[in-house]
Motif scaffolding. Structure first.
Motif, PDB file in Angstrom:
ATOM      1  N   ILE A 103       0.837  -1.203   0.000  1.00  0.00           N
ATOM      2  CA  ILE A 103       0.000   0.000   0.000  1.00  0.00           C
ATOM      3  C   ILE A 103       0.868   1.248   0.000  1.00  0.00           C
ATOM      4  O   ILE A 103       2.057   1.202   0.319  1.00  0.00           O
ATOM      5  N   GLU A 104       0.230   2.350  -0.368  1.00  0.00           N
ATOM      6  CA  GLU A 104       0.794   3.670  -0.181  1.00  0.00           C
ATOM      7  C   GLU A 104      -0.171   4.421   0.722  1.00  0.00           C
ATOM      8  O   GLU A 104      -1.352   4.084   0.778  1.00  0.00           O
ATOM      9  N   LEU A 105       0.328   5.399   1.433  1.00  0.00           N
ATOM     10  CA  LEU A 105      -0.487   6.104   2.416  1.00  0.00           C
ATOM     11  C   LEU A 105      -0.727   7.535   1.966  1.00  0.00           C
ATOM     12  O   LEU A 105       0.201   8.252   1.620  1.00  0.00           O
ATOM     13  N   PHE A 106      -1.985   7.918   1.982  1.00  0.00           N
ATOM     14  CA  PHE A 106      -2.380   9.275   1.644  1.00  0.00           C
ATOM     15  C   PHE A 106      -2.804   9.952   2.940  1.00  0.00           C
ATOM     16  O   PHE A 106      -3.705   9.469   3.622  1.00  0.00           O
ATOM     17  N   VAL A 107      -2.144  11.052   3.326  1.00  0.00           N
ATOM     18  CA  VAL A 107      -2.437  11.758   4.574  1.00  0.00           C
ATOM     19  C   VAL A 107      -2.931  13.159   4.245  1.00  0.00           C
ATOM     20  O   VAL A 107      -2.249  13.922   3.570  1.00  0.00           O
ATOM     21  N   PHE A 115      -5.407  14.958  11.245  1.00  0.00           N
ATOM     22  CA  PHE A 115      -5.125  14.217  10.024  1.00  0.00           C
ATOM     23  C   PHE A 115      -6.231  13.226   9.708  1.00  0.00           C
ATOM     24  O   PHE A 115      -6.853  12.674  10.596  1.00  0.00           O
ATOM     25  N   GLU A 116      -6.419  13.001   8.433  1.00  0.00           N
ATOM     26  CA  GLU A 116      -7.220  11.893   7.923  1.00  0.00           C
ATOM     27  C   GLU A 116      -6.267  11.095   7.037  1.00  0.00           C
ATOM     28  O   GLU A 116      -5.412  11.660   6.360  1.00  0.00           O
ATOM     29  N   TYR A 117      -6.416   9.791   7.036  1.00  0.00           N
ATOM     30  CA  TYR A 117      -5.556   8.998   6.168  1.00  0.00           C
ATOM     31  C   TYR A 117      -6.380   7.988   5.387  1.00  0.00           C
ATOM     32  O   TYR A 117      -7.479   7.608   5.784  1.00  0.00           O
ATOM     33  N   ALA A 118      -5.803   7.605   4.260  1.00  0.00           N
ATOM     34  CA  ALA A 118      -6.395   6.562   3.422  1.00  0.00           C
ATOM     35  C   ALA A 118      -5.244   5.752   2.839  1.00  0.00           C
ATOM     36  O   ALA A 118      -4.236   6.314   2.426  1.00  0.00           O
ATOM     37  N   SER A 119      -5.389   4.443   2.838  1.00  0.00           N
ATOM     38  CA  SER A 119      -4.372   3.609   2.214  1.00  0.00           C
ATOM     39  C   SER A 119      -4.829   3.255   0.806  1.00  0.00           C
ATOM     40  O   SER A 119      -6.002   3.034   0.555  1.00  0.00           O
ATOM     41  N   VAL A 120      -3.864   3.254  -0.096  1.00  0.00           N
ATOM     42  CA  VAL A 120      -4.142   2.973  -1.503  1.00  0.00           C
ATOM     43  C   VAL A 120      -3.435   1.678  -1.868  1.00  0.00           C
ATOM     44  O   VAL A 120      -2.226   1.545  -1.684  1.00  0.00           O
ATOM     45  N   GLU A 121      -4.200   0.738  -2.365  1.00  0.00           N
ATOM     46  CA  GLU A 121      -3.641  -0.564  -2.718  1.00  0.00           C
ATOM     47  C   GLU A 121      -2.877  -0.472  -4.029  1.00  0.00           C
ATOM     48  O   GLU A 121      -3.408  -0.010  -5.036  1.00  0.00           O
ATOM     49  N   LEU A 122      -1.647  -0.945  -4.025  1.00  0.00           N
ATOM     50  CA  LEU A 122      -0.783  -0.831  -5.200  1.00  0.00           C
ATOM     51  C   LEU A 122      -1.205  -1.734  -6.350  1.00  0.00           C
ATOM     52  O   LEU A 122      -0.825  -1.497  -7.487  1.00  0.00           O
ATOM     53  N   ARG A 123      -1.992  -2.735  -6.065  1.00  0.00           N
ATOM     54  CA  ARG A 123      -2.380  -3.650  -7.141  1.00  0.00           C
ATOM     55  C   ARG A 123      -3.274  -2.964  -8.181  1.00  0.00           C
ATOM     56  O   ARG A 123      -3.405  -3.449  -9.297  1.00  0.00           O
ATOM     57  N   TYR A 124      -3.887  -1.849  -7.828  1.00  0.00           N
ATOM     58  CA  TYR A 124      -4.772  -1.144  -8.757  1.00  0.00           C
ATOM     59  C   TYR A 124      -4.046  -0.081  -9.570  1.00  0.00           C
ATOM     60  O   TYR A 124      -4.470   0.275 -10.657  1.00  0.00           O
ATOM     61  N   GLY A 125      -2.987   0.476  -9.039  1.00  0.00           N
ATOM     62  CA  GLY A 125      -2.270   1.537  -9.731  1.00  0.00           C
ATOM     63  C   GLY A 125      -1.529   2.411  -8.744  1.00  0.00           C
ATOM     64  O   GLY A 125      -1.535   2.154  -7.540  1.00  0.00           O
ATOM     65  N   TYR A 126      -0.907   3.437  -9.274  1.00  0.00           N
ATOM     66  CA  TYR A 126      -0.081   4.322  -8.469  1.00  0.00           C
ATOM     67  C   TYR A 126      -0.530   5.763  -8.663  1.00  0.00           C
ATOM     68  O   TYR A 126      -0.818   6.194  -9.779  1.00  0.00           O
ATOM     69  N   LEU A 127      -0.563   6.503  -7.579  1.00  0.00           N
ATOM     70  CA  LEU A 127      -0.847   7.933  -7.639  1.00  0.00           C
ATOM     71  C   LEU A 127       0.495   8.659  -7.652  1.00  0.00           C
ATOM     72  O   LEU A 127       1.380   8.338  -6.869  1.00  0.00           O
ATOM     73  N   LEU A 128       0.631   9.624  -8.540  1.00  0.00           N
ATOM     74  CA  LEU A 128       1.885  10.362  -8.641  1.00  0.00           C
ATOM     75  C   LEU A 128       1.618  11.836  -8.389  1.00  0.00           C
ATOM     76  O   LEU A 128       0.881  12.475  -9.143  1.00  0.00           O
ATOM     77  N   GLN A 129       2.200  12.364  -7.329  1.00  0.00           N
ATOM     78  CA  GLN A 129       2.055  13.790  -7.104  1.00  0.00           C
ATOM     79  C   GLN A 129       3.330  14.467  -7.577  1.00  0.00           C
ATOM     80  O   GLN A 129       4.430  14.004  -7.328  1.00  0.00           O
ATOM     81  N   LYS A 130       3.172  15.562  -8.300  1.00  0.00           N
ATOM     82  CA  LYS A 130       4.323  16.253  -8.879  1.00  0.00           C
ATOM     83  C   LYS A 130       5.011  17.165  -7.870  1.00  0.00           C
ATOM     84  O   LYS A 130       6.195  17.398  -7.947  1.00  0.00           O
ATOM     85  N   GLU A 131       4.265  17.671  -6.936  1.00  0.00           N
ATOM     86  CA  GLU A 131       4.800  18.587  -5.930  1.00  0.00           C
ATOM     87  C   GLU A 131       5.025  17.837  -4.619  1.00  0.00           C
ATOM     88  O   GLU A 131       4.640  16.696  -4.475  1.00  0.00           O
TER      89      GLU A 131
END
Length: 146
Positions: A103-107, A115-131
């Motif tokens: 997983i990746e963690l979105f905070v 804070f609020e957090y959400a975990s993103v499962e890597l099997r579906y794809g990747y989120l890329l933030q530029k900043e």
């Protein structure tokens, strides 16, 4: 022999000071755990969006229904100390990301610095933030699929 009443007052004062110190330390230790909330709605929305193979980006603000200042995305094996440094606040890692590779963690930092957090499962794809972080004004995040 008569006991000195001052020594009883000093003992009582010491007991009170010790209790206050114990309560203070307890609050200091527990507070980071209480300031991090699991945003299951955001988590479900992000994972569902990643499942859509024809999607290349998303507007994060469309999935957050509270006032927020900025959001950070942390990749697998990120240490809690690095997260604290990036967030600029005491932070408790709720998913043990430093030992996770699934997983990746979105905070999301809210207006009141909680804070609020959400975990993103890597099997579906990747989120890329530029900043370094995402803001309500600049909330577009790129998506790549495996």
């Amino acid at each position: 022999m008569e006991k000195n009443p001052i020594s009883k007052k000093i003992k009582l004062l010491l007991v009170i000071v010790c209790l206050v110190a114990i309560i203070g330390v307890s609050v200091y230790i527990v507070l980071p755990f209480l300031s991090v909330n699991h945003d299951r709605t955001l988590e479900e929305s992000l994972n569902n969006k990643l499942k859509e193979e024809n999607t290349n980006s998303l507007n994060l603000g469309d999935y957050i229904n509270y006032d927020w200042k900025r959001a950070y995305y942390f990749t697998p094996y990120t240490s809690e100390s690095y997260m604290k440094e990036q967030l600029g606040f005491r932070f408790y890692d709720p998913v043990n990301l430093s030992i996770r590779d699934d997983i990746e963690l979105f905070v999301v930092v809210k207006e009141d610095n909680t804070f609020e957090y959400a975990s993103v499962e890597l099997r579906y794809g990747y989120l890329l933030q530029k900043e370094e972080y995402v803001t309500p004004e600049h909330d577009v995040i790129e998506i790549t699929h495996p």
